[in-house]
Scaffold this active site. Structure first.
Site, PDB file in Angstrom:
ATOM      1  N   LYS A  38       0.884  -1.178   0.000  1.00 38.14           N
ATOM      2  CA  LYS A  38       0.000   0.000   0.000  1.00 38.14           C
ATOM      3  C   LYS A  38       0.913   1.217   0.000  1.00 38.14           C
ATOM      4  CE  LYS A  38      -4.056   2.140   0.619  1.00 38.14           C
ATOM      5  NZ  LYS A  38      -5.212   2.027  -0.298  1.00 38.14           N
ATOM      6  N   ASP A  51      -5.979  -0.728   6.113  1.00 40.22           N
ATOM      7  CA  ASP A  51      -5.635  -1.309   4.811  1.00 40.22           C
ATOM      8  C   ASP A  51      -4.245  -1.939   4.863  1.00 40.22           C
ATOM      9  OD1 ASP A  51      -8.010  -0.221   4.068  1.00 40.22           O
ATOM     10  OD2 ASP A  51      -7.193   1.171   2.583  1.00 40.22           O
ATOM     11  N   GLU A 112      -1.821  -2.065  -3.954  1.00 41.31           N
ATOM     12  CA  GLU A 112      -3.133  -1.429  -3.875  1.00 41.31           C
ATOM     13  C   GLU A 112      -2.984   0.076  -4.016  1.00 41.31           C
ATOM     14  OE1 GLU A 112      -6.683  -0.370  -0.761  1.00 41.31           O
ATOM     15  OE2 GLU A 112      -5.394  -2.076  -0.269  1.00 41.31           O
ATOM     16  N   GLY A 113      -3.679   0.648  -4.994  1.00 49.17           N
ATOM     17  CA  GLY A 113      -3.650   2.091  -5.178  1.00 49.17           C
ATOM     18  C   GLY A 113      -4.399   2.808  -4.079  1.00 49.17           C
ATOM     19  N   GLY A 115      -7.533   5.561  -3.371  1.00 46.35           N
ATOM     20  CA  GLY A 115      -8.678   6.204  -4.006  1.00 46.35           C
ATOM     21  C   GLY A 115      -8.947   5.636  -5.386  1.00 46.35           C
ATOM     22  N   ASN A 172     -17.323  -6.340  -7.389  1.00 46.34           N
ATOM     23  CA  ASN A 172     -17.508  -6.381  -5.940  1.00 46.34           C
ATOM     24  C   ASN A 172     -18.927  -5.895  -5.625  1.00 46.34           C
ATOM     25  OD1 ASN A 172     -16.990  -6.670  -3.222  1.00 46.34           O
ATOM     26  ND2 ASN A 172     -15.968  -4.696  -3.011  1.00 46.34           N
TER      27      ASN A 172
END
Length: 220
Positions: A38, A51, A112-113, A115, A172
């Site tokens: 992250k 996260d 994981e980006g 936003g 999702n």
């Protein structure tokens, strides 16, 4: 050097972490050494960036929080604003170096980006520039709710303009009341270049192992 994937979403709060962790679990089940990264986290709760904690727990290589998360900011706001408030500027070169270090230790690194794909990360660059700097195939998390078709197609267009490959996408199901879910998924299958990797069901009790079993990674 391990293979990496960049996970982005059609919006913030769309389930990128859930899908990233499920990907890590699924890849680990295939026998891979995996690390979740992250690069930028914004939003602390009870002293933790959840996260980051979830990605760390889903990794099976021994790394530190600092290694997988070079930039962490307290307020849950756009990263460029959070960095400004902290008197810092996000440097993509720092993230590139951190990724290279992780990639040397794992077979697969799931990044994981932060936003959505085009969220600003500093005064001049966006999440698209981050993905391009890492030069990774992109996995798009589509939050299945009203408006998702437009959001998904715009995100896919931005990914293409950035010169990156849409390796796949995950539906999702974040809105259990959404109408015509199957029809919306079928529409996206017709219009998105990347393969549908799986449908994650809306279930607050579903653990990551169950979510991982819903993903089909054959095309990755």
């Amino acid at each position: 050097m391990g293979q990496g994937y960049f996970v982005t979403g059609t919006d913030t709060g769309i389930g990128k972490t859930t899908v990233s962790c499920a990907l890590l679990r699924a890849l680990a089940a295939q026998g891979h050494k995996v690390i979740g990264m992250k690069p930028i986290a914004a939003g602390v709760e009870n002293g933790k960036w959840h996260d980051v904690e979830q990605l760390l727990a889903a990794s099976n290589v021994n790394v530190t929080r600092q290694q997988i998360n070079p930039y962490a900011f307290d307020p849950p706001i756009s990263p460029h604003l959070a960095a400004q408030q902290a008197g810092r500027e996000i440097d993509l070169a720092v993230i590139q170096q951190a990724y290279q270090t992780l990639s040397a230790q794992a077979d697969r690194v799931v990044v994981e980006g932060v936003g959505g794909f085009l969220v600003p990360v500093n005064q001049h660059q966006t999440g698209a520039d981050l993905a391009r700097a890492l030069n990774l195939p992109v996995i798009l998390v589509v939050g299945m709710r009203l408006g998702c078709l437009n959001h998904a197609l715009l995100a896919a267009q931005a990914i293409k303009i950035a010169g990156l490959t849409l390796a796949g996408w995950v539906a999702n199901c974040i809105d259990p009341q959404m109408l015509a879910v199957a029809e919306n998924i079928a529409t996206l299958q017709q219009r998105l270049d990347g393969s549908l990797l799986g449908v994650v069901l809306f279930d607050s009790e579903m653990d990551l192992q169950e979510s991982a079993r819903l993903l089909d990674l054959v095309t990755l």
